[in-house]
Design a protein around this motif. Structure first.
Motif, short mmCIF file in Angstrom:
data_model
loop_
_atom_site.label_atom_id
_atom_site.label_comp_id
_atom_site.label_asym_id
_atom_site.label_seq_id
_atom_site.Cartn_x
_atom_site.Cartn_y
_atom_site.Cartn_z
N THR A 1 43.51 46.14 47.50
CA THR A 1 43.61 45.48 48.66
C THR A 1 44.99 46.57 49.80
O THR A 1 45.51 46.30 50.64
N ARG B 1 42.29 37.33 50.50
CA ARG B 1 42.27 37.07 48.99
C ARG B 1 41.64 35.72 48.78
O ARG B 1 42.81 34.75 49.79
N TYR C 1 37.31 39.40 48.41
CA TYR C 1 38.18 39.65 49.62
C TYR C 1 37.53 39.65 50.69
O TYR C 1 35.71 39.79 50.67
#
Lengths: 183, 256
Positions: B215, B226, B235
């Protein structure tokens, strides 16, 4: 050797490294990942590189190792340029991607030709593919291939000639209409 | 001269293609080539093959740029062992390595690589925002163009053990195809989409492959959203504050 010099040295040979990786794994996209991986590994191990020795040979060995490692680890889980699920449905079925280009005339013919070519390439050994790509795509002489891959120049030439003959034979078979029209 | 003697040999053909003939040999070859349609066809075919190889395998300049960027980065990306299923398989294998055969195999591998045995495995988890940027820079082309729901579901079934379907996307949104760019694991599957002509990538993998490094984003305008369902982690990377595409993913009922 510092970062800048390493980057410069790598830049001068990245095309050949990419072709070696592509030759070993038989796939262009994976080859990119492998060369990037090799760059990181080589840079991390730069202290083990002896100044004055052959940088290209050292990095090529790392690329070969990464590519072999990739082949060994992924085995039959490799991915393909076309839909992997289509491989179970017969190689002669048109790939989904091919339909994208079919409205483009010449582009469609090239795409179909390239698909056939890609399939024939998978029949070659990794060594033969490496020699063929270095010779054809980057225009290396047999002496240069010999030096880069650490094999005799005669072997490099044999690989290239035999590979070309095999490819022509196989591609010829897939183009019956052209053959017929030749008379 | 017999027909057999007139016919150009494979060696002569290769020598001509390699441009290693003397001027006299070349002149003689071309004179005979003019009356040998089969050889002429082979020469043309080889030129087509050469052009095809260059099209397929021309080394991308983006790779050179990426290597430059990697090397000049302040910190190199971590190279870590393959996670997930492969690692658990390795543990089982190591347990079984008590057998003599496995010991011998291991010794052979160690010998083969000598002092390079510490080389790291190929895969490393990477920030998805980086993969997004690289994919856009390379032209945002998928590994394959996926227009078939059945193959779409089958691909996710094979790679993530869950067949997925993508419901009809609203006007202005389209899915181009699938790629396998890594990210969470070497099995990560990515959808390449456009939302109002803005590239969007949706990454799908098993929940157990999830890890925080993916991330990370050095660019504040690029958002990583997410979602988790059906044992999967998803994602979506795009320059918008809300996810747009991943809500249209569901488990394909025909594969349940």
């Amino acid at each position: 050797m510092g970062r800048r010099q390493f980057a410069e040295e790598f830049q001068t040979i990245y095309r050949r490294l990419y072709l070696v990786a592509a030759g070993i794994v038989g796939d262009r996209t994976e080859a990119e990942d492998i060369v990037q991986e090799a760059a990181v590994v080589a840079f991390r191990k730069l202290d083990k590189f002896q100044a004055g020795s052959n940088f290209a040979a050292w990095v090529t060995a790392i690329v070969k190792h990464c590519a072999a490692n990739y082949n060994r680890k992924l085995g039959n889980r490799r991915t393909f340029a076309t839909d992997p699920s289509s491989l179970d449905q017969g190689g002669d079925q048109p790939a989904t991607g091919r339909s994208i280009d079919t409205s483009e005339g010449l582009l469609a013919i090239e795409s179909e030709f390239d698909d056939d070519l890609f399939r024939v390439l998978q029949q070659l050994s990794a060594d033969a593919r490496c020699c063929l790509l270095l010779r054809t795509v980057d225009g290396l002489s047999y002496a240069e291939i010999s030096s880069f891959l650490d094999i005799p120049a005669g072997t490099a030439m044999s690989h290239v000639h035999r590979s070309k003959q095999l490819i022509r034979r196989q591609i010829d078979v897939t183009r019956p209409s052209e053959k017929a029209s030749d008379g | 001269m017999t027909d057999h003697e007139k016919r150009l040999t494979a060696e002569q053909l290769e020598s001509y293609l390699d441009n290693t003939m003397s001027p006299d040999e070349k002149s003689d070859f071309e004179r005979r080539l003019a009356i040998d349609p089969q050889a002429t066809r082979q020469i043309q075919l080889q030129r087509d093959v050469d052009a095809g190889l260059k099209r397929i395998f021309d080394p991308p300049q983006a790779l050179a740029d990426e290597i430059q960027r990697l090397v000049e980065a302040e910190t190199l990306p971590e190279v870590r062992p393959v996670l997930g299923k492969s690692q658990s398989h390795r543990r089982v294998w190591l347990a079984a390595a008590l057998s003599l055969a496995a010991m011998a195999a291991w010794a052979a591998v160690a010998w083969q690589w000598g002092d390079q045995e510490e080389l790291e495995p190929l895969f490393q988890p990477r920030p998805l925002a980086n993969i997004y940027r690289e994919t856009v820079a390379r032209g945002f082309r998928p590994y394959y163009f996926c227009e078939d729901d059945e193959r779409f579901a089958q691909t996710f079934l094979e790679r993530q053990d869950v067949p997925l379907r993508l419901t009809s996307l609203p006007h202005g949104q389209r899915m181009v195809g699938l790629s396998y760019p890594g990210g969470l694991s070497q099995d990560t599957t990515a959808m390449l989409c456009y939302v109002d002509e803005t590239p969007v990538m949706v990454f799908v993998d098993r929940s157990q492959a999830d890890q925080s490094i993916v991330t990370a984003s050095a660019e504040p305008e690029l958002k990583v959203h997410r979602r988790e369902f059906a044992g999967l982690v998803i994602y979506e990377v795009l320059p918008l504050n809300r996810a747009v595409v991943m809500e249209h993913l569901s488990v394909a009922s025909s594969h349940r």
